[in-house]
Design an enzyme around this catalytic site. Structure first.
Site, PDB file in Angstrom:
ATOM      1  CD  GLU A  68      -2.052  -2.318   1.164  1.00 25.19           C
ATOM      2  OE1 GLU A  68      -0.951  -2.741   1.561  1.00 25.19           O
ATOM      3  OE2 GLU A  68      -3.010  -3.073   0.909  1.00 25.19           O
ATOM      4  CG  HIS A 136     -10.394  -6.479   6.796  1.00 26.39           C
ATOM      5  ND1 HIS A 136      -9.457  -7.008   7.629  1.00 26.39           N
ATOM      6  CD2 HIS A 136     -10.009  -6.858   5.542  1.00 26.39           C
ATOM      7  CE1 HIS A 136      -8.562  -7.683   6.920  1.00 26.39           C
ATOM      8  NE2 HIS A 136      -8.875  -7.603   5.658  1.00 26.39           N
TER       9      HIS A 136
HETATM   10  C1  LIG Z   1      -2.336  -4.700   3.981  1.00 23.92           C
HETATM   11  C2  LIG Z   1      -3.417  -5.470   3.333  1.00 23.92           C
HETATM   12  N1  LIG Z   1      -3.724  -5.234   2.051  1.00 23.92           N
HETATM   13  C3  LIG Z   1      -4.715  -5.914   1.444  1.00 23.92           C
HETATM   14  C4  LIG Z   1      -5.413  -6.872   2.112  1.00 23.92           C
HETATM   15  C5  LIG Z   1      -6.529  -7.664   1.411  1.00 23.92           C
HETATM   16  N2  LIG Z   1      -6.075  -9.067   1.269  1.00 23.92           N
HETATM   17  C6  LIG Z   1      -6.443 -10.028   2.129  1.00 23.92           C
HETATM   18  S1  LIG Z   1      -5.715 -11.514   1.815  1.00 23.92           S
HETATM   19  C7  LIG Z   1      -4.923 -10.865   0.462  1.00 23.92           C
HETATM   20  C8  LIG Z   1      -4.032 -11.736  -0.379  1.00 23.92           C
HETATM   21  C9  LIG Z   1      -2.848 -12.169   0.349  1.00 23.92           C
HETATM   22  O1  LIG Z   1      -2.109 -13.043  -0.446  1.00 23.92           O
HETATM   23  P1  LIG Z   1      -1.019 -13.947   0.225  1.00 23.92           P
HETATM   24  O2  LIG Z   1      -0.167 -13.111   1.117  1.00 23.92           O
HETATM   25  O3  LIG Z   1      -0.324 -14.676  -0.843  1.00 23.92           O
HETATM   26  O4  LIG Z   1      -1.821 -14.919   1.180  1.00 23.92           O
HETATM   27  P2  LIG Z   1      -2.882 -16.031   0.730  1.00 23.92           P
HETATM   28  O5  LIG Z   1      -4.230 -15.365   0.720  1.00 23.92           O
HETATM   29  O6  LIG Z   1      -2.490 -16.541  -0.591  1.00 23.92           O
HETATM   30  O7  LIG Z   1      -2.777 -17.042   1.804  1.00 23.92           O
HETATM   31  C10 LIG Z   1      -5.218  -9.525   0.299  1.00 23.92           C
HETATM   32  C11 LIG Z   1      -4.664  -8.681  -0.758  1.00 23.92           C
HETATM   33  C12 LIG Z   1      -5.094  -7.076   3.457  1.00 23.92           C
HETATM   34  N3  LIG Z   1      -5.757  -7.929   4.214  1.00 23.92           N
HETATM   35  N4  LIG Z   1      -4.072  -6.374   4.036  1.00 23.92           N
END
Ligand SMILES: Cc1ncc(C[n+]2csc(CCOP(=O)(O)OP(=O)(O)O)c2C)c(N)n1
Ligand SMILES: Cc1ncc(C[n+]2csc(CCOP(=O)(O)OP(=O)(O)O)c2C)c(N)n1
Ligand SMILES: [Mg+2]
Ligand SMILES: [Mg+2]
Lengths: 335, 308, 308, 335
Positions: A68, A136
């Site tokens: 971000e 959130h």
């Molecule tokens: C700082 C932040 N940005 C965006 C989000 C929204 N978000 C939740 S899970 C996710 C994907 C995360 O991907 P990864 O780290 O690969 O974990 P996975 O879901 O694949 O286990 C996002 C973008 C968040 N929770 N926190």
């Protein structure tokens, strides 16, 4: 102008209004680009960017990594250097991670460079609770309102989502466009003709005579629900949707409050140093003593737990209670 | 630019800072003496369309980029004739029209901004490069990581230049940063990277020219670490933490002496010409100061202009 | 832990999630099926004193760490008998008393927290290790860089485990992250690092055991990347973006089938025993659901407790 | 108790008061550690940590890299796991870089874990303008006041710097301790005996009868200067130093304002959604209509330029003008 010639409208969802605004702006101005997580082929977490990637391609519609600070920082830098980026921060909670470029750079760039640099950036982000828990669900708009150099808009209808986003993309400085998780699936009439909604103008959503209820974003719907119920109880409630938080259209609210003699603010976020208190005090400065009250979240984090989330947030009942209590104490016998 | 031009530019920066800091009321300033070769070497690799961004320690880079010394001096003293109308001051010098997009006093804060400038060049298909100079201290900031990754996946026309003077205020780089070389930080992202002697202007400009050319032609970003020195304390109001013995060693690594010695050895310069260059640099600095002294402060009403 | 135990743990996670997601009103959930070997392999390397922290995708790790499945299920359904009294829910499961310091739903947000837990162990001279599991998506966050650097300069007893399921919501890891291997990100900091097949629980636990032992004995931090799979879509309310053909390939990389096949081949397991293990896992999940169903929701007054 | 037995005091600088509080707490509690940029042998940007490194060594007094998110995040994690860290963020502007662990984790940890985790962390940071420009001058305390789960203190004297920092280090949840660049070189009497100042109690710095002036941090000095000048003009001004912003001691202010009939707030930060407006509204809720006004910064970034910095910030003259205007309009003939 005859008042019965209404502009032609079409009913669309809030999320579609955002996509439409983006589509038109990107068609009209090659400097408009969209950056964000899952804004590309996926079309946005709330489908609010559906179709843009297919139309405008990956150069102008960019999926970003989860970063971000860089997302906002790149948006700011690109804005300063000639683009008009829209940066989507999925949840307003994560705006915290990008406040440095937004507040320490974008909001001050024009001032600190003596007018040499402007940052026509829109940060589009989603506030509010809908079962997603403590990190959130936050509403941080009051923080942003206090930052000189930032504008903040918060539509509650598809028409305003469309019109304010169009307007935000025409600004020469940074604008935070905040929507709300619960608004995306709501529908409403939007003018067929292209245009925009001027930033800085509140709107009376429902006329009333006994009390003014000033609110914004999703809470506008709660306010209207409360107003309807109050109507059945014999209380006539005027509902004002702020639409723009910075600048704030205090005159529209003050005129209404002066007329009704009572002002209640309603916000989903925290009351302390919030949107409501700012409005109440500014109105009191203009009207002199009138009856006032504010309604907002309990002073606690917002759990994803359905019982606790509902307990923490304002609903129509709480608004009704606050208004009735206010009117009873200020005008015994009235309500 | 010839080596003599590079020397002249470095002398001008040195003299400018000496004149500035010798003024009694100079506010406190972030001086770049000891790192002139970084500023001048980087600037030598840029064209007019490129944009240079820096940390708060920006006097050298601003002057190297060709900003009017009088206006820079005026800005540093808060005068209305300054580059930023006196509103930016130390840490925020800027003149984008001259290719100096500007300084930013948040450590690491200009990294993502610079990447955004590069993104704008890329999207608008302008064959220009964004360059960001930042300190070793900034290498600890997460913003660097996010910037490196985005610059790599998007092949941004961006060159990141770490002016590693081996100190962040009182904290030695060795205590603050784990990597053996700070340029190693670019390695995982597959970006070209190198560490050069930042007191050798010729090494800096040569390395920069290659990275800038690559970025300009669509080859993407790169990272250059320049090992420089900080001749003054962190700011002109900060106490020095290095011992006299340490400072004596630091002072031996003077980019100006180094280039001058090289040119004298090679017969491209004689002592007389060098003395003339020194006094020209000093006079230019004095003239800049005179311009700044004569300039008015901004009107108090400017506190509210250019806000929104 | 024997390989059979590891298999049993993985089966319990798989069954738990299947039962959870088949409940009509399950809210939306972040499921970890496909990555059971990461959770179980990591947990197998830890002692009771160690603390495990995770991203929001935490069901597998919480169960692998030994939390009561009934209380985990209750928490996910917002019931007062949940590990967090029903206040955390999906994304915030925690039970530090059991060595599960907890999940945190901000991507990358638990990295610095985990390093702080490690710092506490170090300062208090407790021979325990903090472990943080995070996704490939989190590798783009600046917090990782800041954490790696601090972990390296302070030699923190911290093991960072990237559960690289190659997707962040809809975004393929390849589009979001420049490094060839995500474990390369630890290289500049001089930290031991490796990439293992995250569907092979034996590889994961073996690599973890070495890093954990090293961290416990003062050797400092390490980074383990586990290449896993995500069998469900991002959350149980998110639309799947991968094609049926892609999903078919993904499903071939099942950590449970892999270990089961290995054990069957080696003669350490027979089909009947495996079937029994499966049904035990299923029954445990059904019992957990029954417990959670029976549990009450918290009282609305809890909205204001444990705030300050 | 006889009122003429005053506790023995000694005159020290504000910066020394901070060092003393740290020294005592670190001596008493091995869980207290200090993390920050240049807090080690250098002794802090304002010499407020001088001597700690020599006494307690590098394990407990840690120079950090420039990485505010990790500095706060590690502090939070360490607090959650049994330490009582003090994290120094040199300037409050850079708190933005660490708001995610502070607000999204620390302030919510106890709630979201159902009481399992507490985060006894102190973030010590420096607000306010002193010639350092747009990104080193901000006062963001109103943002923090709005975060459930956070406490915020803002001393204006060495005695309170000492006593509130001691108190903050005893809390079981996160506290932001904000000081101010212009306070470090000020001196004042501090009790010789060890102790602390309870969080949540405002203090009347000067008694008065015509108007109540509520303020905090460095602006307390400006308020006292204004009160003195007003005294010469025949206006008796009561000055209340909030000391604690969250929780806010609204009763002390309301009682004073009810007595004087007029309340003015003074803050160095932005007025919009600021500290002052929150106080004014809460007091009005308690007292009913009284004369009110707020004084704060101009709605603009704060330049390092001496002319522009002075123009942007409140000073005694502006406070005097505001108070005189308020009293004239509310009680014609009084002042
Ligand atoms: C700082 C932040 N940005 C965006 C989000 C929204 N978000 C939740 S899970 C996710 C994907 C995360 O991907 P990864 O780290 O690969 O974990 P996975 O879901 O694949 O286990 C996002 C973008 C968040 N929770 N926190
Ligand atoms: C985010 C942030 N944190 C802290 C500071 C305070 N600060 C100003 S300069 C500086 C040192 C920076 O060191 P380095 O990046 O090596 O640059 P140098 O001063 O050596 O040129 C610090 C810590 C700041 N300006 N920004
Ligand atoms: Mg340095
Ligand atoms: Mg992933």
């Amino acid at each position: 102008m005859s008042s019965d010639i209404q502009p032609a409208t079409t009913k669309i969802f809030f999320r579609e209004a955002i996509a439409r605004a983006m589509r038109e702006a990107m068609r009209d101005d090659p400097r408009v680009v969209l950056l964000g997580q899952d804004v590309g082929p996926f079309g946005g977490s709330y489908k609010e960017f559906v179709g843009l990637s297919a139309t405008f391609g990956p150069t102008r519609v960019r999926d970003t990594p989860v970063a971000e600070e860089a997302m906002i920082g790149l948006g700011v830098g690109a804005a300063a250097a000639g683009l008009r980026p829209v940066v989507s921060i999925t949840y307003m909670d994560f705006l915290m991670l990008g406040l440095d470029p937004l507040v320490n750079y974008a909001a001050k760039a024009r001032f600190k460079t003596g007018g040499q640099i402007r940052t026509p950036l829109v940060v589009k982000t989603t506030a509010g609770a809908k079962g997603q828990g403590v990190a959130h669900s936050q509403c941080l708009e009051a923080w942003l309102m206090s930052v000189p150099g930032l504008k903040v808009v918060a539509p509650s209808t598809p028409a305003d989502a469309y019109g304010l986003l169009k307007a935000a993309m025409l600004e020469d400085g940074p604008v935070v466009f905040m929507d709300h998780k619960r608004l995306f699936p709501t529908a409403g009439e939007v003018p067929v003709a292209e245009g925009h909604v001027p930033i800085g103008k509140a709107i009376v959503r429902r006329a009333g005579t006994d009390v003014t209820l000033a609110t914004h974003s999703y809470m506008t719907r709660i306010a209207l629900e409360a107003a309807e119920a109050l109507d059945r109880l014999g209380v006539s409630c005027e509902v004002i949707d702020l639409r723009s938080l910075a600048p704030l259209d205090i005159e529209t609210i003050a005129q209404s409050a002066a007329r009704t003699g009572a002002l209640v603010t309603l916000e989903e976020g925290q009351l302390t140093c919030g949107v409501g208190v700012e409005i109440l005090f500014q109105v009191l400065e203009r009207t002199g003593p009138i009856a006032t009250a504010r309604v907002g979240a309990l002073p606690a984090p917002v759990s994803s737990n359905p019982v606790l989330e509902a307990a923490a947030l304002p609903d129509a009942d709480r608004v009704i209670t606050a208004i009735r209590r206010l009117l009873e104490s200020s005008r015994p016998g009235k309500s | 630019m010839s080596a003599l031009d590079l020397l002249a530019d470095m002398l001008r920066i040195r003299a400018f800072e000496a004149v500035l800091v010798s003024r009694r009321d100079h506010g406190f300033q972030l001086l770049s003496s000891g790192a002139e070769a970084v500023a001048v070497g980087v600037a030598a690799a840029l064209t007019r369309e490129d944009q240079l961004l820096t940390s708060g320690r920006s006097i050298g880079p601003a002057l190297a980029r060709g900003l009017d010394p009088g206006r820079v001096m005026a800005e540093l003293l808060g005068k209305a004739s300054g580059t930023n109308r006196g509103k930016g001051g130390r840490g925020h010098l800027a003149q984008p029209s001259e290719g100096f997009f500007g300084a930013h006093a948040v450590v690491g804060g200009n990294l993502t901004i610079a990447a955004g400038v590069a993104l704008s060049f890329q999207v608008r298909q302008i064959p220009a490069v964004a360059v960001c100079i930042f300190g070793d201290g900034a290498c600890a900031a997460g913003a660097l990581h996010e910037t490196l990754n985005l610059a790599a996946i998007w092949k941004l026309p961006l060159v990141l230049v770490c002016d590693n003077n081996q100190m962040a205020v009182s904290t030695p780089r060795a205590d603050a940063l784990a990597p053996a070389a700070l340029s190693d930080l670019a390695a995982p992202f597959g970006l070209p990277h190198a560490t050069v002697d930042g007191t050798d202007v010729l090494s800096v400009s040569e390395a920069m020219r290659a990275y800038v050319a690559r970025a300009r032609s669509g080859g993407g970003a790169a990272f250059l670490e320049c090992l420089s020195e900080r001749f003054y304390s962190h700011s002109s109001s900060t106490r020095e933490t290095r011992s006299a013995a340490e400072m004596a060693v630091v002072k031996t690594r003077c980019p100006i002496e180094r280039l001058a010695a090289h040119l004298l050895d090679a017969g491209d310069l004689d002592a007389e010409a060098l003395a003339r260059m020194r006094s020209e640099a000093h006079e230019a600095a004095v003239a800049a100061m005179a311009f700044a002294e004569a300039a008015p402060f901004p009107d108090a009403a400017e506190a509210l202009t250019d806000v929104l």
